[in-house]
Scaffold this active site. Sequence first.
Site, short mmCIF file in Angstrom:
data_model
loop_
_atom_site.label_atom_id
_atom_site.label_comp_id
_atom_site.label_asym_id
_atom_site.label_seq_id
_atom_site.Cartn_x
_atom_site.Cartn_y
_atom_site.Cartn_z
N PHE A 92 19.32 -20.06 -6.01
CA PHE A 92 18.06 -20.14 -5.26
C PHE A 92 16.88 -19.70 -6.12
O PHE A 92 16.93 -18.66 -6.78
CB PHE A 92 18.12 -19.22 -4.03
CG PHE A 92 19.14 -19.63 -3.01
CD1 PHE A 92 20.49 -19.30 -3.20
CD2 PHE A 92 18.78 -20.35 -1.88
CE1 PHE A 92 21.46 -19.68 -2.25
CE2 PHE A 92 19.73 -20.73 -0.93
CZ PHE A 92 21.07 -20.40 -1.13
N ASP A 93 15.82 -20.48 -6.05
CA ASP A 93 14.53 -20.00 -6.52
C ASP A 93 14.06 -18.92 -5.54
O ASP A 93 14.56 -18.84 -4.41
CB ASP A 93 13.53 -21.18 -6.54
CG ASP A 93 12.10 -20.71 -6.75
OD1 ASP A 93 11.85 -20.03 -7.75
OD2 ASP A 93 11.25 -21.02 -5.88
N VAL A 94 13.12 -18.09 -5.96
CA VAL A 94 12.70 -16.96 -5.12
C VAL A 94 11.32 -17.19 -4.47
O VAL A 94 11.20 -17.26 -3.24
CB VAL A 94 12.70 -15.65 -5.94
CG1 VAL A 94 12.09 -14.49 -5.14
CG2 VAL A 94 14.13 -15.32 -6.36
N THR A 136 10.60 -20.12 -1.96
CA THR A 136 11.88 -20.62 -1.44
C THR A 136 12.52 -19.60 -0.50
O THR A 136 12.88 -19.92 0.63
CB THR A 136 12.82 -20.97 -2.62
OG1 THR A 136 12.15 -21.92 -3.45
CG2 THR A 136 14.14 -21.55 -2.11
#
Lengths: 221, 221
Positions: free
Chosen positions: B10-12, B15
């Site tokens: 996951f991007d942070v 997102t």
Amino acid sequence: MTSSVKAMVFDVYGTLFDVHSIQSACEKVYPEKGLEISREWRLKQLEYSFLRQIMGCYQPFSAVTRDALRYVLKELQLEGGREVEEELMNAYRSLHLYPEVKEVLKELSDKKLAVCSNGSRDMLLPLMQTCGLDSFFTHIVSVEDVEQFKPSPGTYAFMQEKLGLKKEEILFLSSNGWDIAGAKSYGFLTAWINRGNLPPEELQLAADFIYRDLRSLLDQQ
Amino acid sequence: MTSSVKAMVFDVYGTLFDVHSIQSACEKVYPEKGLEISREWRLKQLEYSFLRQIMGCYQPFSAVTRDALRYVLKELQLEGGREVEEELMNAYRSLHLYPEVKEVLKELSDKKLAVCSNGSRDMLLPLMQTCGLDSFFTHIVSVEDVEQFKPSPGTYAFMQEKLGLKKEEILFLSSNGWDIAGAKSYGFLTAWINRGNLPPEELQLAADFIYRDLRSLLDQQ
């Protein structure tokens, strides 16, 4: 400007030509939306060129510019299509020259004059030729030949190689803050043509000179 | 999602956490300017990270974020200064988690879960730890360790190396179109979390899956 300068290299889009003169062409197709399309289109065009440089997925600036237009029309929920794209892409080949450009270039004939543009030749050459600007320059350099986009160091290196001069003998002029940062980081002398009266970019790569428009070049000689 | 997926990365920013939740902190300091500051700040933060990647002038994301804030305050002709900067930078360490994130992550425990962020550890770790999100992930990867920014291929390669998996065993999830393009260009499977209901980027690197938010991951299992 210091006397050691032997060549002056000009950026094209935003520096010699007003990218936002596209607004009237956009307005004609999409009434009351010209300003918004023009602004968003330019931002997206730059973003896509930066992203392609980072990802190593070069495409000519004409393709990038068309992709950006397509995105912006979808984002603004405006109907596009091939015909509109052609019309607006053609308008990008007849942007307005800033009013002082020719009179200033005429006075700088003791220097080598060049342009270095992210534009691909299919956009850049018609733009320069239509208004007779091409004859002022000894070098019209498109990054297309190295398949990279400014502010990549490789584009400035290519420009330097074409001129056959030392970095400190080259004054690079642009109204784009990111372009000045790239040229400065590479090692050129830099003049930021701050047409928009903006604050300097916070990139710790300040321009050597800041001018309001090109006329200041004559005062500095 | 295909059954071959062994890890979800996951991007942070944007997102898992809402970058525009910074708006209320901006509003508190600059009444009626919160939305504009938040929007311009994010755009400049991204632009500076892209430019630094292209120029080869890496600085940690916390420095880039602070520089971007400083520029935007000057651009909007608002008074800044060290105290305001500290307050707003601190607010960036307590962004709001999107409401569905924890409930979805709990259900995905049969996969390796990781994050891969442009954020430097001094921003990323407090953000993750304050809301207890760090415990969900086996890998919390900051690009700081390779001194590159996404969407550079080197950042995704670094992530893959950390996971020790094949590209096609990794599903990369981001709400940032440019991040999806980078991950796809590198060779990961990609899921674009299209929280803003935006058109897909025109980069010829389409996401494999498009979801409105993370809940859709559970429907697809």
